[in-house]
Design an enzyme around this catalytic site. Structure first.
Site, short mmCIF file in Angstrom:
data_model
loop_
_atom_site.label_atom_id
_atom_site.label_comp_id
_atom_site.label_asym_id
_atom_site.label_seq_id
_atom_site.Cartn_x
_atom_site.Cartn_y
_atom_site.Cartn_z
N GLU A 1 0.84 -1.20 0.00
CA GLU A 1 0.00 0.00 0.00
C GLU A 1 0.88 1.25 0.00
O GLU A 1 1.52 1.58 1.00
CB GLU A 1 -0.90 -0.01 1.24
CG GLU A 1 -1.76 1.23 1.40
CD GLU A 1 -2.46 1.27 2.76
OE1 GLU A 1 -2.69 2.40 3.26
OE2 GLU A 1 -2.75 0.21 3.32
N THR B 1 -4.14 6.12 2.12
CA THR B 1 -4.43 7.50 2.51
C THR B 1 -5.13 8.23 1.36
O THR B 1 -4.83 9.37 1.04
CB THR B 1 -3.15 8.26 2.94
OG1 THR B 1 -2.30 7.39 3.68
CG2 THR B 1 -3.50 9.42 3.85
N LYS C 1 -11.17 -1.59 7.00
CA LYS C 1 -9.91 -1.29 7.69
C LYS C 1 -10.25 -0.73 9.07
O LYS C 1 -10.77 0.39 9.18
CB LYS C 1 -9.11 -0.27 6.87
CG LYS C 1 -7.90 0.30 7.58
CD LYS C 1 -7.25 1.36 6.70
CE LYS C 1 -6.20 2.15 7.45
NZ LYS C 1 -5.56 3.18 6.62
#
Length: 218
Positions: free
Chosen positions: A43, A74, A134
């Site tokens: 990621e 993000t 998440k």
């Protein structure tokens, strides 16, 4: 089918490396070290200066490498998600749930993993097709929280990020998580140029996840 394949590869690995770095070069080296250690999910966070360029470079580097699945993290809005997907991201991770990002990812059949803290947030994310929830920040709750969530939402696929370590990764998995997101402690050796240590830690995380899954089947 591609979306299902990506999700299966991420879940099979059980670990997503959250790559934050001070430079494009450092991000690439951390990613390579993680994949070398057996972590499939990479990621690349959009807090990195030049994150789009990192994604493009790594997507070319890992183009024929079945070991790696490249994603963007993000991601705060749909516009950024679209940029990330065009740069080669195969999955999108956000610190919070965003409806427009969810809709865009569904449109292009790209797995979406929004950050959630409450049952209400998780429920909404599931309604908009989130593939993996998440749990963020994970250290605000701890592994025991997973059992509480799975009671009303047994269908939720949960991946904690924030506070996951070599010491507790197994507990997260045993309590019902499909994977764990690992960031700061895994990438820390990059500050001293010790990328071999990142590879060693990556292998250890994979080993812990596999052992925890075996224990869960007993």
């Amino acid at each position: 089918m591609k979306k299902l394949n990506i999700l299966n590869r991420l879940i099979d690995s059980g670990v997503v490396a959250v790559v934050r770095a001070d430079s494009r070069e450092e991000a690439v080296k951390i990613s390579e070290a993680c994949v070398k250690g057996g972590i499939a999910g990479i990621e690349i966070t959009f807090t990195i200066d030049g994150a789009e360029a990192v994604l493009k470079e790594l997507s070319g580097y890992f183009a024929d490498d079945s070991r790696a699945v490249l994603g963007a993290g993000t991601v705060l809005d749909a516009a950024t998600a679209r940029i990330a997907i065009l740069a080669g991201a195969e999955f999108i991770v956000s610190p919070a749930f965003d409806r427009e990002t969810a809709k865009l990812c569904n449109l292009y059949q790209v797995p979406y993993m929004p950050g959630c803290m409450t049952i209400t947030e998780m429920k909404e994310a599931l309604e908009y097709g989130a593939d993996i929830i998440k749990l963020f920040p994970g250290n605000a709750f701890g592994p025991d929280f997973i059992k509480a969530v799975k009671s009303p939402l047994p269908q939720a696929n949960i991946m904690p990020t924030g506070g996951v370590s070599l010491e507790n990764a197994g507990e997260w998995i045993r309590n019902g998580c499909v994977a764990v997101g690992v960031g700061g402690n895994l990438a820390a050796p990059a500050k001293t140029g010790n990328y071999e240590k990142i590879t060693e830690m990556s292998a250890e995380y994979i080993k812990i996840v596999k052992e925890a899954r075996k224990e869960g089947l007993q």
